[in-house]
Design an enzyme around this catalytic site. Structure first.
Site, mmCIF file in Angstrom:
data_model
loop_
_atom_site.group_PDB
_atom_site.id
_atom_site.type_symbol
_atom_site.label_atom_id
_atom_site.label_comp_id
_atom_site.label_asym_id
_atom_site.label_seq_id
_atom_site.Cartn_x
_atom_site.Cartn_y
_atom_site.Cartn_z
ATOM 1 N N GLU A 40 -8.085 5.921 3.148
ATOM 2 C CA GLU A 40 -6.902 6.621 2.620
ATOM 3 C C GLU A 40 -7.237 7.966 1.994
ATOM 4 O OE1 GLU A 40 -4.711 4.118 -0.078
ATOM 5 O OE2 GLU A 40 -4.086 2.770 1.527
ATOM 6 N N ARG B 60 -8.521 5.979 -2.745
ATOM 7 C CA ARG B 60 -7.839 7.224 -2.395
ATOM 8 C C ARG B 60 -8.627 8.492 -2.701
ATOM 9 N NH1 ARG B 60 -4.037 4.983 -4.876
ATOM 10 N NH2 ARG B 60 -3.595 3.256 -3.518
ATOM 11 N N GLY C 194 -1.513 -2.541 -10.576
ATOM 12 C CA GLY C 194 -1.271 -3.934 -10.964
ATOM 13 C C GLY C 194 0.126 -4.185 -11.508
ATOM 14 N N ALA C 195 1.013 -3.174 -11.417
ATOM 15 C CA ALA C 195 2.351 -3.296 -12.003
ATOM 16 C C ALA C 195 3.152 -4.447 -11.407
ATOM 17 C CB ALA C 195 3.126 -1.991 -11.821
ATOM 18 N N ASP D 295 11.180 -1.554 -7.614
ATOM 19 C CA ASP D 295 9.805 -1.172 -7.290
ATOM 20 C C ASP D 295 9.698 0.333 -7.021
ATOM 21 O OD1 ASP D 295 7.102 -1.416 -6.711
ATOM 22 O OD2 ASP D 295 7.404 -2.124 -4.672
ATOM 23 N N TRP E 218 2.187 7.286 -1.406
ATOM 24 C CA TRP E 218 1.022 8.007 -1.946
ATOM 25 C C TRP E 218 0.495 9.086 -1.002
ATOM 26 C CZ3 TRP E 218 -2.994 7.731 1.359
ATOM 27 C CH2 TRP E 218 -2.990 6.671 2.272
ATOM 28 N N CYS F 99 -4.665 -8.512 3.273
ATOM 29 C CA CYS F 99 -5.711 -8.143 4.233
ATOM 30 C C CYS F 99 -5.509 -8.722 5.630
ATOM 31 C CB CYS F 99 -7.082 -8.577 3.713
ATOM 32 S SG CYS F 99 -7.568 -7.694 2.227
ATOM 33 N N HIS F 100 -4.664 -9.756 5.751
ATOM 34 C CA HIS F 100 -4.485 -10.375 7.076
ATOM 35 C C HIS F 100 -3.023 -10.359 7.517
ATOM 36 C CE1 HIS F 100 -8.660 -11.698 7.035
ATOM 37 N NE2 HIS F 100 -8.472 -12.115 5.803
ATOM 38 N N MET G 270 -14.296 -9.449 2.159
ATOM 39 C CA MET G 270 -13.671 -10.774 2.223
ATOM 40 C C MET G 270 -14.093 -11.572 0.989
ATOM 41 S SD MET G 270 -11.926 -13.174 3.664
ATOM 42 C CE MET G 270 -11.777 -14.871 3.115
HETATM 43 O O1 LIG Z 1 2.186 -1.354 -8.845
HETATM 44 C C1 LIG Z 1 1.034 -0.972 -8.689
HETATM 45 O O2 LIG Z 1 0.247 -0.906 -9.609
HETATM 46 C C2 LIG Z 1 0.647 -0.526 -7.335
HETATM 47 C C3 LIG Z 1 -0.668 -0.228 -6.979
HETATM 48 C C4 LIG Z 1 -0.951 0.220 -5.677
HETATM 49 C C5 LIG Z 1 -2.376 0.559 -5.430
HETATM 50 O O3 LIG Z 1 -3.171 0.389 -6.374
HETATM 51 O O4 LIG Z 1 -2.784 1.023 -4.407
HETATM 52 C C6 LIG Z 1 0.134 0.346 -4.758
HETATM 53 C C7 LIG Z 1 1.421 0.029 -5.220
HETATM 54 N N1 LIG Z 1 1.659 -0.404 -6.470
HETATM 55 C C8 LIG Z 1 2.587 0.159 -4.401
HETATM 56 O O5 LIG Z 1 3.691 -0.146 -4.848
HETATM 57 C C9 LIG Z 1 2.471 0.650 -3.087
HETATM 58 O O6 LIG Z 1 3.476 0.819 -2.366
HETATM 59 C C10 LIG Z 1 1.177 0.934 -2.613
HETATM 60 C C11 LIG Z 1 0.766 1.382 -1.365
HETATM 61 C C12 LIG Z 1 -0.592 1.477 -1.465
HETATM 62 C C13 LIG Z 1 -1.519 1.866 -0.410
HETATM 63 O O7 LIG Z 1 -2.665 2.205 -0.757
HETATM 64 O O8 LIG Z 1 -1.123 1.825 0.769
HETATM 65 N N2 LIG Z 1 -1.005 1.144 -2.693
HETATM 66 C C14 LIG Z 1 0.045 0.806 -3.422
#
Ligand SMILES: O=C(O)c1cc(C(=O)O)c2c(n1)C(=O)C(=O)c1cc(C(=O)O)[nH]c1-2
Length: 683
Positions: free
Chosen positions: A64, A117, A177-178, A302, A391, A601-602, A642
């Site tokens: 990413e 990221r 982690g929200a 969200d 993002w 992951c799956h 994993m």
């Molecule tokens: O609520 C959170 O703390 C949190 C963390 C993350 C993250 O850490 O990548 C994502 C999201 N929310 C989220 O809502 C989201 O759509 C998302 C997409 C991604 C990604 O890397 O594709 N991370 C995250």
């Protein structure tokens, strides 16, 4: 430093926007505009743009990050925060540093999805945060670790996927982690020592913790008496954090509130739940609160303010204004005065938006549409939780005065009842699932947006929903990679596609540009993934685990390198069945609930497409009970991402196995499809 000559009426001041020789932060310059002032590669010669070199990255999955380019070296993190340093001219790997998160804090792997990221650079140091939220400082010359510090408390639900940012000798990082109610915060550390300088929480704590802290005391008034007991919180700053050198401030993009349903996270209150879904400005030296602007008071969907936060100075009605430009997941585009935190104009709608009529310009609060807060139990809302813009970085060109946004058109269904499909997730008492209904739903669009007129200049439709971030250049180009694996350049004024390269695998990261020995280059990481890759049924892009190589690609005018041909997308699931296997239906039911832990992951309901792990319906290991048991209990693939699940009993593993077998049979048409939902997801 006036306006660029001949660039059209909308041109804006270019001095100090973006970056030129080096690309030293994920957003290019500190302003996060993802704008390159380099002009060698332009609309006149882009047809001669070719691959200069490529570097295969075996073992990596989702990529990413936007790479950095500093003084002839390229730095970037892999999926699990291993840092690579590469010679920018030749593509030769110089060093690699692996934080080995799986050894240090393997529990955090259970709620991860293999993504990082970006890294940060300052004064000869590279900074990276591991998934487990340890922050590392490395010597940029050698990759040797200089210091490491824990950025989150032990046992927290926070993970770190975001890029740190550097400013004035400090390094700042937030966390995620929200969705599980984790309390968000950002911490600034001394870049030389790793000692904490300040911390700012994005949601309040207990009364005792808030005492004496005006920002937390004010925020606590917008929550009820019982939210800490209910486990409510969120506001995690897992992506956008911007340093403003003009005003010596940090802007924090705070995430959604957790749990999503306000009645669950904050019972007995009608408050705004600050500082969730907000941009918060704090003093860069002290971390003290300056202002906030909340994009979604009392967030219920969200919605996150986490997409990149751009700073610029725009001439508006003849006057220079210091602005923030922001396109959060809620689908609006906000132009904010960064001195005061007030809106400059009525936010425009960058995608299909049905939750809001408009914003009250006096109060800055949204005039919400009726029945969006699931008053009648079921609510369909655009944009959905995946976001109108997530993002993936948007870019800004002062030459056109336009912002280039990777837009998504997608809805979500929220329900408190059982009227959802297997694609729905029950996250802490609320069912939600993405929905495609209207024309254009399920597609991404590259949208060129005029922030002053608050309207679209042009848009290009992508084949799929979840695409890469953008790069704008002074050469009049906009670059973007796509889910289907093309890397494209567009004329920044007209949106005409002027160049395309087949990258052999979907792209979600953003490109960057740098210059070395007087020559301009463009680099991008190729590695499809991210959370949305788990929605396999909804969005099949056909990328297979371990088939298409992950790569760093670098382009220049006259580049003649070729990518080795690799298999293209394969939309078929090659499920395997064992006709002798007898499915125990009770095991399938139990296994489905347990398999919720496998989804990131799956794939949700085991439907993977470009996820960091294989499609289990095709996996020789997962389809045999013995090898699955061995894998889950002993964790032989932990270094590949994993996790070990050594708390699972033999019975539970048998149940997961039965579910995998059942899903494989469903796929082969040997079993009726099960569209019912899994139970509650709560850590
Ligand atoms: O609520 C959170 O703390 C949190 C963390 C993350 C993250 O850490 O990548 C994502 C999201 N929310 C989220 O809502 C989201 O759509 C998302 C997409 C991604 C990604 O890397 O594709 N991370 C995250």
């Amino acid at each position: 430093a006036g306006c660029t000559k001949g660039a059209g009426e909308a041109a804006q001041p270019e001095a100090n926007v973006g970056t030129d020789q080096n690309w030293a932060t994920v957003g290019g310059g500190a302003d996060e505009t993802s704008y390159s002032r380099l002009t060698e590669i332009g609309t006149g010669n882009v047809d001669k743009l070719g691959l200069a070199w490529s570097l295969d990255l075996p073992g990596e999955v989702t990529l990413e990050a936007t790479p950095l380019a500093v003084d002839g070296k390229i730095f970037f993190p892999g999926s699990y925060a291993a840092v690579y340093a590469v010679d920018a001219l030749t593509g030769k790997q110089l060093w690699k540093f692996d934080p080995e998160t799986w050894k240090h804090n393997p529990d955090k792997m259970h709620f991860s999805f293999g993504a990082n990221r970006g890294v940060a650079y300052e004064n000869g140091k590279i900074f990276v945060a591991g998934l487990d939220c340890r922050l590392f400082a490395l010597d940029a010359a050698t990759g040797k670790q200089l210091w490491v510090t824990e950025t989150t408390p032990a046992g927290s639900y926070n993970i770190c996927t975001g890029a740190p940012r550097t400013f004035k000798g400090k390094v700042i990082i937030g966390n995620g982690g929200a969705d599980f109610g984790a309390r968000g915060f950002v911490t600034a550390f001394d870049g030389n020592t790793g000692k904490q300088v300040w911390r700012f929480y994005t949601t309040p704590g207990t009364a005792a913790e808030n005492k004496g802290d005006p920002a937390m005391e004010a925020a606590a008034k917008t929550w009820g008496a019982d939210f800490t007991k209910a486990g409510g919180g969120g506001g995690t700053a897992w992506n956008g954090i911007t340093f403003d050198a003009d005003l010596n401030r940090i802007y924090i993009g705070a995430g959604n509130a957790g749990a999503y349903d306000p009645l669950i996270r904050d019972p007995g209150s009608k408050g705004d739940n600050l500082y969730t879904s907000s941009i918060v400005a704090v003093d860069a030296d002290t971390g003290k609160y300056v202002w906030h602007y909340q994009e979604n008071p009392r967030d219920s969907w969200d919605y996150k303010a986490t997409p990149n936060i751009q700073t610029a100075t725009l001439n508006i009605e003849g006057k220079p204004r210091k602005v923030i430009m922001h396109a959060p997941t809620n689908g609006l585009f906000y132009l904010i005065d960064r001195e005061t935190g007030k809106l400059i104009n009525q936010p425009g709608k960058t995608t299909l938006v049905n939750w809001v009529k408009d914003i009250d310009m006096k109060t800055g609060r949204p005039n919400e549409e009726p029945n969006i807060r699931y008053e009648t139990g079921l609510t369909e809302i655009w944009p959905g939780t995946i976001g109108g813009h997530n993002w993936q970085a948007m870019s800004y060109s002062p030459r056109t005065g336009l912002v280039y946004i990777p837009i998504q058109q997608i809805g979500a269904r929220f329900s408190k009842r059982g009227d959802a499909s297997e694609n729905a997730f029950n996250v802490m008492g609320l069912l939600l699932e993405p929905i495609k209904q209207k024309d254009g739903d399920g597609h991404g669009f590259l949208v060129a947006w005029d922030p002053i007129a608050q309207k679209e200049a042009w848009r290009v439709k992508n084949d799929n929903l979840w695409n890469g971030g953008t790069l704008a250049t002074a050469g009049g180009l906009v670059f973007q990679g796509t889910a289907e694996g093309t890397f494209n350049a567009y004329n920044a004024k007209s949106g005409e596609r002027v160049w395309q390269f087949n990258a052999g695998l979907g792209i979600v990261g953003a490109p960057m540009s740098f210059s070395l020995n007087g020559k301009q280059y463009v680099s991008i990481l190729v590695g499809y993934g991210g959370t949305t890759a788990a929605y396999g049924d909804f969005m099949n892009v056909g990328w297979k685990y371990g088939v298409q190589p992950r790569r760093l690609l670098t382009f220049a005018i006259g580049g003649t390198a070729k990518l080795e041909a690799t298999p293209g997308p394969d939309m078929k699931v090659h499920a395997v069945d064992d006709p002798a296997y007898v499915i125990n239906e009770a095991d399938v039911v139990a296994g489905k609930q347990l398999a919720v832990s496998c989804a990131a992951c799956h794939g949700i309901a085991l439907q993977a497409t470009g996820t960091p792990g294989p499609d289990l319906r095709e996996s020789a290991i997962a389809l045999q009970l013995d090898s699955l048991t061995q894998l889950l209990k002993t964790g032989p693939l932990m270094d590949r991402g994993m996790p070990k699940f050594d708390k699972l009993t033999d019975v539970q593993i048998r149940q997961i196995h039965a579910y995998i077998r059942a899903k494989a049979r469903e796929q082969l048409g040997l079993r009726q499809k099960d569209n019912s939902r899994p139970g509650n997801v709560k850590l």
